[in-house]
Enzyme design. Structure first.
Site, mmCIF file in Angstrom:
data_model
loop_
_atom_site.group_PDB
_atom_site.id
_atom_site.type_symbol
_atom_site.label_atom_id
_atom_site.label_comp_id
_atom_site.label_asym_id
_atom_site.label_seq_id
_atom_site.Cartn_x
_atom_site.Cartn_y
_atom_site.Cartn_z
ATOM 1 N N ASP A 288 14.910 69.179 51.328
ATOM 2 C CA ASP A 288 16.048 68.557 51.982
ATOM 3 C C ASP A 288 16.875 69.679 52.607
ATOM 4 O OD1 ASP A 288 17.936 66.753 52.887
ATOM 5 O OD2 ASP A 288 18.064 65.674 50.992
ATOM 6 N N TRP A 289 17.763 69.339 53.510
ATOM 7 C CA TRP A 289 18.471 70.337 54.301
ATOM 8 C C TRP A 289 19.366 71.217 53.420
ATOM 9 C CZ3 TRP A 289 15.004 68.077 56.594
ATOM 10 C CH2 TRP A 289 14.774 68.148 57.975
#
Length: 888
Positions: A288-289
């Site tokens: 995920d970012w």
């Protein structure tokens, strides 16, 4: 250090603690006693299933032709906002014609661009209980993503599953049940990927609340640890991921949080053992970012792509991969076999969905809405400019499917005296700001991070920019002759009411991602809890005191507590319209005025009180310092209706509840046994011969930036300086990375017995029971769609603890005219009749010849038919499987 095992715990709880929990380098992170994970190395190779073999062969050939720097370049992003055009952008290998890949949100369409459709959110399509609509929405989203040049669509979301009713992103998923989530994700992935777009299943795993999910710093705010036992993990949280992998999903995204002490982006057991080996996942795994916290550790734990490429603080153009991954492979810390596997998985997905042939180039830019923009936005003021937006129209006729979903999701909780549908000549008094689009515009708040006007979406990265918003009040005024609108959430001074007046009250409840705080709600509904926002309960009560006929319409991300007003005599009708996206108006008036009968069903339970659910799901983690907060899944499999049934707590409105303007009967049911059962499934198929990724460390020159290449500040590159490259190569034989216990580079020759194909052992999907039932519209005035929900009840004499009933399949009829019938079929598989055996590490049918019951009906508390697997008979009008002792 690792915690000790509490051997006095029940046997079925014990073994998962031995195999599931804390792993290096987070061994110093304390967890609740018993929760940790054994390491699982190395990362299993892909390419061993027939469906992907050709793509892998082509991918390996291409990767073999890449230099070291090209391989590391395609495994990471070029930086957060450091390069156009998408939410995430990989590096490329242009020399061998492998392009930069565009990765883009959102969960309900294509984020931060123009000329697209804002589809209803996941929770809304879940409320339709209609597989066809799941699929058609996926097709439409896939077409729009492809039309914009998106290679990887960052959806669908099945984590969170909705364990915590106040969870901020529950609305991105399909509902609080693993089968509803699993079918929703399967059909969505099928629709998206048939358009050549790579879908992404997320978030793996335990991301059930927003607050304190992220590792913002290692000391002050560590991410919480979701502590989950092995059986619960398999039977609830991993279930929809298995369906996604079986559907051939091309990408997976890990969660921000820890699971049993270990951060998900470096969790070798989750990624290597469960996802890649047991479930046979063939695509690539991304972070995920900004969730990646280590370089080498995340690589050897099975991570294939770092997104968006930066370190936790994305300011100076630093990365844990790119430059550092080149250095780590050159000095031998990350084996070349692992890098080759990473790169091959990414390229194989590109081939698998035909993106090597005539795939559209990206024609939009998430950084600006102007046609001309900076080509490297974060490199300002040195960035050149160019055409970045071409304003390509991709909506086609997708408003029709969006409107159909929004309409068919509308869930009628109550309709006393048949107040609905409304006559168009009744005087209507409409209250609540939720009836009209935000006066500042539907996109006035970044990522919809406010609750102003009609609530069509939650907030955060799972949102899409509106091209228009068909709001309810505009649609109501088009249909009715006498409408007075009070655009306020405080009950105003109004004229005296008459018996003909009907009040329509709009209330809302919003939530979203934790990077935004909205009206003191930190992503999760921690401030508002399960109450309507803007004092909506008071607005309903005031209207109920003034008018004798009140309709309440709720746009909400999840369950509400409605006890302040639900039993008031004048509150005759209640509709949950969920989050309808751009088509909030006509979809609602079609139901309000009777052009369509409501046919939505709750994808969660609505309880009398918040504390009707266990503390472990109602309480939110609200602080973190030094040691990760512990989120213990002590309720185990008992979330939502499973918990209420077990504790005999009657819900106000049960999971699956939904009324219609007409009535349906369920008759002439049949059950047929298709497959005889053994206790355990047949042995898994053996893996096909895998590709050989072995390679000597290449010469340092493959890592050095060409002298002629110009770079931009803060753009992430994989090249090393010549001095750093030489220094890294010199260390390859003289120093060793401190690998975690259990680390090996030898591929596992004894893979999990529960695996064998995409999704697991293919025998798990053998159809065991086929059930059909005749659904008849028994009303005399209205057409409508009937819902058939199928719940399994295990034999009562088995030794295992199981929920009383569990959803296993569902179908919906076409629109049936009064007196019209349709025969509906549902099916149960071996897996549907199994539980996860933690000692054998496989799915077990606890009693192959036992008295399995299949309950059919319109809701979890409205099951009119029961069919018996033991003798292939069915009964009608029997007492249901659940009895309640409270709130009757």
């Amino acid at each position: 250090m690792r915690t000790t095992i509490a051997f006095e715990k029940a046997t079925w709880l014990l073994l998962p603690f031995l195999v599931f929990g804390l792993a290096a380098p987070n061994e110093r992170r304390a967890t609740t006693a018993g929760y940790y994970a054994l390491p699982y190395y190395p990362a299993p190779y892909g390419g061993w299933v027939d469906e992907w073999a050709s793509s892998y062969n082509k991918a390996k050939k291409l990767v073999d032709s890449m230099t070291l720097a090209e391989k590391t370049n395609i495994t990471a992003g070029t930086g957060l906002s450091m390069a156009r055009p998408c939410n995430g952008n990989t590096g490329s290998a242009e020399r061998v014609k492998f392009p930069q890949l565009c990765l883009n949100d959102a969960a309900n369409g294509v984020r931060l661009t123009d000329n697209v459709t804002v589809f209803p959110d996941g929770i809304t399509v879940g409320a339709t209980f209609d597989k066809k609509l799941f699929y058609q929405r996926g097709v439409a989203i896939g077409k729009e993503a492809r039309g914009k040049g998106v290679n990887v669509w960052l959806g669908p979301a099945v984590g969170p599953i909705g364990r915590k009713p106040k969870g901020g992103r529950n609305w991105e998923g399909f509902g609080a049940d693993p089968v509803l989530q699993g079918i929703g994700t399967r059909e969505t992935i099928k629709g998206v990927q048939e358009q050549g777009v790579i879908a992404t299943i997320k978030h793996l795993i335990g991301n059930e609340q927003e607050m304190y999910r992220r590792q913002t710093t290692d000391i002050v705010s560590p991410a919480y640890s979701a502590n989950i036992d092995d059986r619960t993990l398999h039977e609830l949280y991993l279930w929809p991921f298995a369906e996604a992998v079986r559907a051939g999903v091309g990408a997976a995204m890990t969660a921000y949080n820890r699971v049993n002490g270990t951060i998900c982006s470096e969790h070798s057991y989750l990624i290597n053992r469960l996802l890649k080996d047991e479930l046979g996942f063939q695509g690539f795994v991304m972070t995920d970012w900004l969730s990646q916290i280590t370089g080498v550790q995340s690589a050897i734990s099975g991570m294939d792509m770092s997104m968006p490429g930066d370190t936790l603080i994305p300011l100076f153009g630093n990365s844990l991969w790119m430059y550092e991954l080149t250095r780590s492979t050159l000095n031998g810390s990350v084996p070349m076999e692992r890098l080759n596997d990473m790169a091959t998985r990414i390229v194989a997905a590109w081939y698998q969905f035909g993106q090597d042939q005539n795939y559209p180039k990206v024609n939009f830019d998430t950084n600006t809405k102007n046609a001309i923009g900076q080509l490297y936005p974060a490199a300002w003021p040195t960035s050149p400019e160019g055409v970045v937006n071409k304003f390509v129209q991709v909506q086609e006729d997708h408003d029709e499917i969006a409107r159909q979903i929004a309409q068919d999701a509308i869930t009628m909780l109550k309709n006393e005296e048949s107040l609905l549908p409304l006559s168009k000549d009744h005087p209507l008094k409409v209250f609540g700001t939720g009836a009209q689009v935000n006066s500042d515009g539907p996109n006035a708040c970044t990522d919809r991070s406010c609750n102003k006007g009609t609530l069509g979406q939650g907030w955060g990265s799972g949102t899409v920019d509106y091209m228009y918003l068909d709001d309810p009040i505009s649609a109501i005024k088009e249909q009715a002759q006498d409408v007075t609108f009070y655009n306020t959430d405080k009950f105003p001074t109004v004229p005296s009411s008459t018996d003909k007046d009907i009040a329509i009250v709009f209330i809302t409840s919003a939530s979203g991602e934790n990077q935004y705080t909205v009206e003191d709600n930190h992503g999760d509904r921690d401030k508002s809890r399960l109450n309507a926002w803007h004092d909506g309960d008071a607005l309903v009560k005031a209207a109920a005191a003034k008018y004798s006929n009140v309709v309440v319409i709720a746009h909400t991300v999840g369950p509400l507590v409605v006890e302040e007003w639900i039993s008031l005599a004048s509150v005759k009708s209640v509709l949950i319209a969920h989050l309808p996206g751009q088509e909030a108006g006509e979809s609602l008036t079609n139901v309000l005025f009777g052009a369509a009968s409501p046919c939505g069903h709750l994808p969660y339970s609505i309880t009398y009180a918040e504390n009707d659910m266990p503390d472990s799901v109602t309480d939110l983690i609200d602080s973190a310092f030094i040691d990760p907060p512990q989120d213990v899944y002590s309720e185990r499999m008992y979330i939502d209706y499973r918990w209420l049934n077990k504790e005999k707590i009657q819900p106000r409105y049960a999971f699956g509840h939904g009324l219609s303007y007409t009535t349906f009967s369920y008759t002439n049911a049949t059950i047929e046994k298709i497959t005889s059962l053994s206790k355990y499934p047949p042995a898994r198929p053996t893996k096909a011969e895998m590709l050989d990724y072995s390679q000597d460390i290449p010469d340092y020159s493959e890592a050095v930036k060409p002298q002629s290449f110009s770079t931009f500040w803060r753009y992430l590159y994989s090249w090393l300086s010549e001095s750093d490259a030489k220094a890294a190569a010199a260390k390859a034989t003289s120093s060793k990375y401190p690998y975690p216990d259990g680390y090996t580079t030898t591929q596992n020759t004894n893979p999990p017995r529960a695996g064998g194909a995409q999704g697991g052992n293919p025998a798990l999907w053998d159809e065991v029971y086929r059930i059909s039932v005749l659904v008849t519209n028994t009303g005399t005035k209205f057409s409508g769609k009937g819902s058939v929900q199928a719940y399994i009840q295990f034999p009562g004499d088995i030794e295992h603890d199981v929920p009383i009933i569990q959803l296993r399949d569902f179908e919906k009829t076409a629109k049936l005219a009064p007196g019209e019938s349709e025969r509906v079929e549902v099916a149960l598989t071996r897996k549907d009749l199994s539980i996860w055996d933690v000692s054998v590490q496989d799915w077990v049918v606890p009693d192959p010849d036992g008295d399995y019951k299949v309950w059919l009906g319109a809701a979890s508390d409205d099951l009119a038919v029961v069919c018996y697997g033991i003798d292939s008979s069915c009964d009608y009008d029997t007492d249901g499987p659940v009895s309640y002792t409270s709130k009757v």
